[in-house]
Motif scaffolding. Structure first.
Motif, PDB file in Angstrom:
ATOM      1  N   ILE A   1      -8.406  -4.670  11.621  1.00 56.07           N
ATOM      2  CA  ILE A   1      -6.985  -4.346  11.476  1.00 56.07           C
ATOM      3  C   ILE A   1      -6.514  -3.509  12.660  1.00 56.07           C
ATOM      4  CG2 ILE A   1      -5.352  -3.037  10.071  1.00 56.07           C
ATOM      5  CD1 ILE A   1      -7.091  -3.956   7.620  1.00 56.07           C
ATOM      6  N   ALA A   2      -7.306  -2.518  13.061  1.00 51.71           N
ATOM      7  CA  ALA A   2      -6.940  -1.683  14.214  1.00 51.71           C
ATOM      8  C   ALA A   2      -6.835  -2.518  15.484  1.00 51.71           C
ATOM      9  CB  ALA A   2      -7.959  -0.565  14.398  1.00 51.71           C
ATOM     10  N   GLY A   3      -7.606  -3.606  15.542  1.00 49.27           N
ATOM     11  CA  GLY A   3      -7.577  -4.480  16.703  1.00 49.27           C
ATOM     12  C   GLY A   3      -6.407  -5.437  16.736  1.00 49.27           C
ATOM     13  N   GLY A   4      -5.558  -5.398  15.719  1.00 52.62           N
ATOM     14  CA  GLY A   4      -4.350  -6.218  15.721  1.00 52.62           C
ATOM     15  C   GLY A   4      -4.484  -7.569  15.047  1.00 52.62           C
ATOM     16  N   ASP A   5      -5.506  -7.744  14.203  1.00 56.43           N
ATOM     17  CA  ASP A   5      -5.715  -9.018  13.498  1.00 56.43           C
ATOM     18  C   ASP A   5      -4.724  -9.125  12.339  1.00 56.43           C
ATOM     19  OD1 ASP A   5      -6.614 -11.160  11.957  1.00 56.43           O
ATOM     20  OD2 ASP A   5      -8.723 -10.762  12.372  1.00 56.43           O
ATOM     21  N   ALA A   6      -3.637  -9.881  12.537  1.00 57.65           N
ATOM     22  CA  ALA A   6      -2.585  -9.985  11.527  1.00 57.65           C
ATOM     23  C   ALA A   6      -3.079 -10.660  10.252  1.00 57.65           C
ATOM     24  CB  ALA A   6      -1.390 -10.751  12.096  1.00 57.65           C
ATOM     25  N   GLU A   7      -3.942 -11.668  10.385  1.00 62.97           N
ATOM     26  CA  GLU A   7      -4.475 -12.338   9.193  1.00 62.97           C
ATOM     27  C   GLU A   7      -5.333 -11.381   8.376  1.00 62.97           C
ATOM     28  OE1 GLU A   7      -6.545 -15.846  10.352  1.00 62.97           O
ATOM     29  OE2 GLU A   7      -4.697 -17.031  10.563  1.00 62.97           O
ATOM     30  N   ALA A   8      -6.072 -10.522   9.063  1.00 58.56           N
ATOM     31  CA  ALA A   8      -6.895  -9.537   8.355  1.00 58.56           C
ATOM     32  C   ALA A   8      -6.019  -8.555   7.577  1.00 58.56           C
ATOM     33  CB  ALA A   8      -7.784  -8.784   9.337  1.00 58.56           C
ATOM     34  N   VAL A   9      -4.898  -8.152   8.165  1.00 57.72           N
ATOM     35  CA  VAL A   9      -3.983  -7.236   7.473  1.00 57.72           C
ATOM     36  C   VAL A   9      -3.471  -7.877   6.188  1.00 57.72           C
ATOM     37  CG1 VAL A   9      -1.773  -6.032   7.574  1.00 57.72           C
ATOM     38  CG2 VAL A   9      -3.260  -6.064   9.580  1.00 57.72           C
ATOM     39  N   ALA A  10      -2.985  -9.113   6.289  1.00 67.72           N
ATOM     40  CA  ALA A  10      -2.433  -9.801   5.114  1.00 67.72           C
ATOM     41  C   ALA A  10      -3.498  -9.972   4.035  1.00 67.72           C
ATOM     42  CB  ALA A  10      -1.860 -11.150   5.522  1.00 67.72           C
ATOM     43  N   ALA A  11      -4.706 -10.368   4.425  1.00 64.89           N
ATOM     44  CA  ALA A  11      -5.782 -10.562   3.451  1.00 64.89           C
ATOM     45  C   ALA A  11      -6.167  -9.244   2.792  1.00 64.89           C
ATOM     46  CB  ALA A  11      -6.990 -11.189   4.144  1.00 64.89           C
ATOM     47  N   PHE A  12      -6.238  -8.195   3.591  1.00 65.37           N
ATOM     48  CA  PHE A  12      -6.612  -6.874   3.082  1.00 65.37           C
ATOM     49  C   PHE A  12      -5.589  -6.393   2.053  1.00 65.37           C
ATOM     50  CE2 PHE A  12      -7.089  -2.293   3.154  1.00 65.37           C
ATOM     51  CZ  PHE A  12      -8.451  -2.092   3.338  1.00 65.37           C
ATOM     52  N   VAL A  13      -4.315  -6.553   2.359  1.00 65.75           N
ATOM     53  CA  VAL A  13      -3.246  -6.122   1.453  1.00 65.75           C
ATOM     54  C   VAL A  13      -3.323  -6.870   0.131  1.00 65.75           C
ATOM     55  CG1 VAL A  13      -0.743  -6.273   1.127  1.00 65.75           C
ATOM     56  CG2 VAL A  13      -1.668  -5.282   3.227  1.00 65.75           C
ATOM     57  N   HIS A  14      -3.522  -8.180   0.184  1.00 64.89           N
ATOM     58  CA  HIS A  14      -3.622  -8.952  -1.060  1.00 64.89           C
ATOM     59  C   HIS A  14      -4.821  -8.512  -1.892  1.00 64.89           C
ATOM     60  CE1 HIS A  14      -0.316 -11.651  -0.561  1.00 64.89           C
ATOM     61  NE2 HIS A  14      -0.769 -12.196   0.544  1.00 64.89           N
ATOM     62  N   GLU A  15      -5.947  -8.229  -1.239  1.00 64.67           N
ATOM     63  CA  GLU A  15      -7.133  -7.835  -1.991  1.00 64.67           C
ATOM     64  C   GLU A  15      -6.968  -6.449  -2.614  1.00 64.67           C
ATOM     65  OE1 GLU A  15     -11.313  -8.389  -3.264  1.00 64.67           O
ATOM     66  OE2 GLU A  15      -9.367  -9.407  -3.217  1.00 64.67           O
ATOM     67  N   VAL A  16      -6.273  -5.557  -1.943  1.00 62.92           N
ATOM     68  CA  VAL A  16      -5.985  -4.250  -2.546  1.00 62.92           C
ATOM     69  C   VAL A  16      -5.164  -4.435  -3.811  1.00 62.92           C
ATOM     70  CG1 VAL A  16      -4.666  -2.104  -2.250  1.00 62.92           C
ATOM     71  CG2 VAL A  16      -6.178  -2.892  -0.425  1.00 62.92           C
ATOM     72  N   ARG A  17      -4.142  -5.267  -3.746  1.00 62.24           N
ATOM     73  CA  ARG A  17      -3.301  -5.484  -4.936  1.00 62.24           C
ATOM     74  C   ARG A  17      -4.071  -6.195  -6.042  1.00 62.24           C
ATOM     75  NH1 ARG A  17       1.748  -8.277  -4.893  1.00 62.24           N
ATOM     76  NH2 ARG A  17       0.647  -9.922  -3.798  1.00 62.24           N
ATOM     77  N   ARG A  18      -4.957  -7.112  -5.669  1.00 66.69           N
ATOM     78  CA  ARG A  18      -5.728  -7.828  -6.691  1.00 66.69           C
ATOM     79  C   ARG A  18      -6.702  -6.901  -7.397  1.00 66.69           C
ATOM     80  NH1 ARG A  18     -10.486  -9.477  -8.065  1.00 66.69           N
ATOM     81  NH2 ARG A  18     -11.429  -8.470  -6.250  1.00 66.69           N
ATOM     82  N   LEU A  19      -7.448  -6.133  -6.625  1.00 66.89           N
ATOM     83  CA  LEU A  19      -8.498  -5.313  -7.214  1.00 66.89           C
ATOM     84  C   LEU A  19      -7.941  -4.104  -7.953  1.00 66.89           C
ATOM     85  CD1 LEU A  19     -11.547  -5.017  -7.505  1.00 66.89           C
ATOM     86  CD2 LEU A  19     -11.562  -3.702  -5.381  1.00 66.89           C
ATOM     87  N   TYR A  20      -6.805  -3.578  -7.480  1.00 68.08           N
ATOM     88  CA  TYR A  20      -6.261  -2.344  -8.059  1.00 68.08           C
ATOM     89  C   TYR A  20      -4.816  -2.538  -8.537  1.00 68.08           C
ATOM     90  CZ  TYR A  20     -10.013  -0.622  -4.971  1.00 68.08           C
ATOM     91  OH  TYR A  20     -11.200  -0.425  -4.306  1.00 68.08           O
ATOM     92  N   PRO A  21      -4.550  -3.425  -9.497  1.00 66.48           N
ATOM     93  CA  PRO A  21      -3.164  -3.611  -9.949  1.00 66.48           C
ATOM     94  C   PRO A  21      -2.605  -2.350 -10.589  1.00 66.48           C
ATOM     95  CG  PRO A  21      -4.679  -4.872 -11.320  1.00 66.48           C
ATOM     96  CD  PRO A  21      -5.471  -4.333 -10.195  1.00 66.48           C
ATOM     97  N   PHE A  22      -1.290  -2.208 -10.513  1.00 67.82           N
ATOM     98  CA  PHE A  22      -0.619  -0.982 -10.956  1.00 67.82           C
ATOM     99  C   PHE A  22      -0.574  -0.872 -12.483  1.00 67.82           C
ATOM    100  CE2 PHE A  22       3.157   1.678 -11.740  1.00 67.82           C
ATOM    101  CZ  PHE A  22       2.872   2.761 -10.918  1.00 67.82           C
ATOM    102  N   VAL A  23      -0.330  -1.980 -13.164  1.00 67.37           N
ATOM    103  CA  VAL A  23      -0.242  -1.959 -14.631  1.00 67.37           C
ATOM    104  C   VAL A  23      -1.311  -2.872 -15.223  1.00 67.37           C
ATOM    105  CG1 VAL A  23       2.216  -1.434 -14.664  1.00 67.37           C
ATOM    106  CG2 VAL A  23       1.473  -3.818 -14.659  1.00 67.37           C
ATOM    107  N   PRO A  24      -1.778  -2.588 -16.457  1.00 66.55           N
ATOM    108  CA  PRO A  24      -2.786  -3.449 -17.087  1.00 66.55           C
ATOM    109  C   PRO A  24      -2.196  -4.685 -17.740  1.00 66.55           C
ATOM    110  CG  PRO A  24      -2.392  -1.509 -18.439  1.00 66.55           C
ATOM    111  CD  PRO A  24      -1.573  -1.331 -17.194  1.00 66.55           C
ATOM    112  N   VAL A  25      -0.993  -4.561 -18.322  1.00 70.05           N
ATOM    113  CA  VAL A  25      -0.392  -5.671 -19.075  1.00 70.05           C
ATOM    114  C   VAL A  25       1.118  -5.672 -18.863  1.00 70.05           C
ATOM    115  CG1 VAL A  25      -2.179  -5.670 -20.874  1.00 70.05           C
ATOM    116  CG2 VAL A  25      -0.124  -4.257 -21.169  1.00 70.05           C
TER     117      VAL A  25
END
Length: 411
Positions: free
Chosen positions: A257-281
């Motif tokens: 991400i620090a190296g400017g990999d835009a695809e890595a940024v997008a993938a990382f963001v999606h995985e954060v939201r998937r693994l740690y959702p804000f609400v349970p239901v």
């Protein structure tokens, strides 16, 4: 008759629904004193957004009024919902979201530059302040430098305590009353000509909004519409804290991400939201008696979507508790398997209209964190899945480059 599982949900938190479903697409239960069905997986997501269900009355008043406020779009249906949804979508466009992202980039640059002046910072607290400083002027809200920290704390307090019984809930109620009075004062000020709201801003649109009959919204409803743009942006701070944890635990992704990999940024963001959702239901109510994936529900019965379980379904996410952004570097995933902010159509349905804001704000924060020299000292980065919303216990403490460099030199 099924026993009521409301207390069990409060005690168990995020894993509750998946544990109850045990891999099934739907299971009958009882919740909030009503017959209910818990659904999950792609079939459950599609059924949850069926027009035979409605949102009005689906949340208990102590929770819905606290988190969303009176007259919120989240509790509306049909033409009334479409009208209020159009208000939000008129504010949240690709152009305005990009502008918000640029504001956030500037705020993160200022914040990270100041870290060298402080021995340690708590990432979650920093994110709350940065996002508030970015979103309020973007929304057309006049707030001086002295007022921003107070509003940031109030917005965060509402989010932190809305689903947590006890002192956190009481703090949330007090913060909600204060932030609501402030927002109503802004609306009244615009309507009276005392406060200037830039054309097209969230504040201007909220103050001018009307209902189906063409009647101007009440001050309280207009204030709710304004806060429902501002509050979710601040809520992204929870994702930012987990992103900081993930960058620390997976340095190879930080380097990409620090190296400017835009695809890595997008993938990382999606995985954060998937693994740690804000609400349970999420919850809806049946308009009439109907079959929900094989479970008969009466009129007014609850249909509960298992958000956390759907985002952690091993049938679609192998090793679901493992952080792996690589899941999102291949073909596009089925949208009904990834619902951290709901599913369905964002324009006509109840999918969160601020999802693009979340993606943008989180991507900006991830890039800023990956590039800012810092260390993560020993701390408790664990999180409690019985608490909603959950957060790393330490808030993610960071040491600035100056302190980290000194520590490295002493080894």
């Amino acid at each position: 008759m099924h026993r009521d599982r409301t207390i069990e949900l409060l005690r168990t938190g995020y894993p509750w629904a998946a544990s109850l479903r045990a891999g099934r697409p739907a299971v009958a239960t009882r919740l909030l004193g009503r017959q209910a069905v818990v659904v999950g997986g792609p079939a459950g997501v599609r059924r949850f957004y069926d027009p035979r269900l409605r949102r009005k009355g689906s949340l208990p008043a102590p929770l819905g009024l606290l988190l969303f406020g009176p007259g919120t779009v989240h509790g509306l249906d049909d033409a009334e919902h479409r009208l209020r949804k159009a208000l939000a979508l008129g504010v949240i466009t690709p152009t305005t979201v990009a502008a918000l992202g640029e504001r956030a980039e500037r705020e993160w640059a200022v914040a990270t530059a100041r870290w060298t002046e402080r021995q340690r910072v708590v990432l979650f607290d920093e994110a709350v302040q940065v996002h508030t400083a970015a979103v309020l002027p973007w929304a057309g809200v006049p707030a001086g430098a002295g007022e921003l920290p107070r509003r940031a704390r109030q917005l965060a307090a509402v989010l932190d305590g809305f689903a947590t019984p006890g002192p956190a809930y009481l703090r949330a109620v007090l913060a909600r009353l204060r932030i609501g009075r402030w927002a109503k004062g802004l609306v009244r000020g615009v309507r009276a000509g005392r406060v200037h709201a830039p054309d097209g801003s969230a504040l201007q649109r909220a103050a001018d909004a009307t209902d189906q009959r063409g009647t101007r919204l009440s001050d309280a409803a207009a204030a709710t519409a304004l806060l429902n743009v501002v509050r979710p942006t601040v809520a992204v701070a929870w994702f930012v804290a987990f992103a900081g944890k993930a960058l620390h635990e997976h340095p190879e992704w930080r380097e990409r991400i620090a190296g400017g990999d835009a695809e890595a940024v997008a993938a990382f963001v999606h995985e954060v939201r998937r693994l740690y959702p804000f609400v349970p239901v999420l919850a809806a109510r049946a308009r009439e008696a109907q079959d929900v994936l094989g479970v008969r529900i009466p009129r007014g019965g609850l249909v509960v979507l298992d958000v956390h379980g759907t985002d952690h379904d091993p049938a679609h996410w192998p090793e679901p508790d493992r952080f792996d952004p690589g899941r999102f570097l291949g073909p596009p995933v089925d949208p009904d398997t990834l619902v951290p902010q709901g599913g369905g159509d964002v324009t006509t349905g109840h999918r969160c209209p601020g999802e693009d804001v979340t993606l943008t704000m989180l991507a900006v924060a991830v890039r800023a964190l990956a590039r800012a020299p810092h260390a993560v000292p020993a701390q408790d980065l664990g999180y409690d899945l019985t608490r909603v919303p959950t957060l790393p216990r330490s808030g993610v403490v960071l040491e600035a480059a100056r302190v980290a460099a000194a520590a490295d030199g002493s080894r």
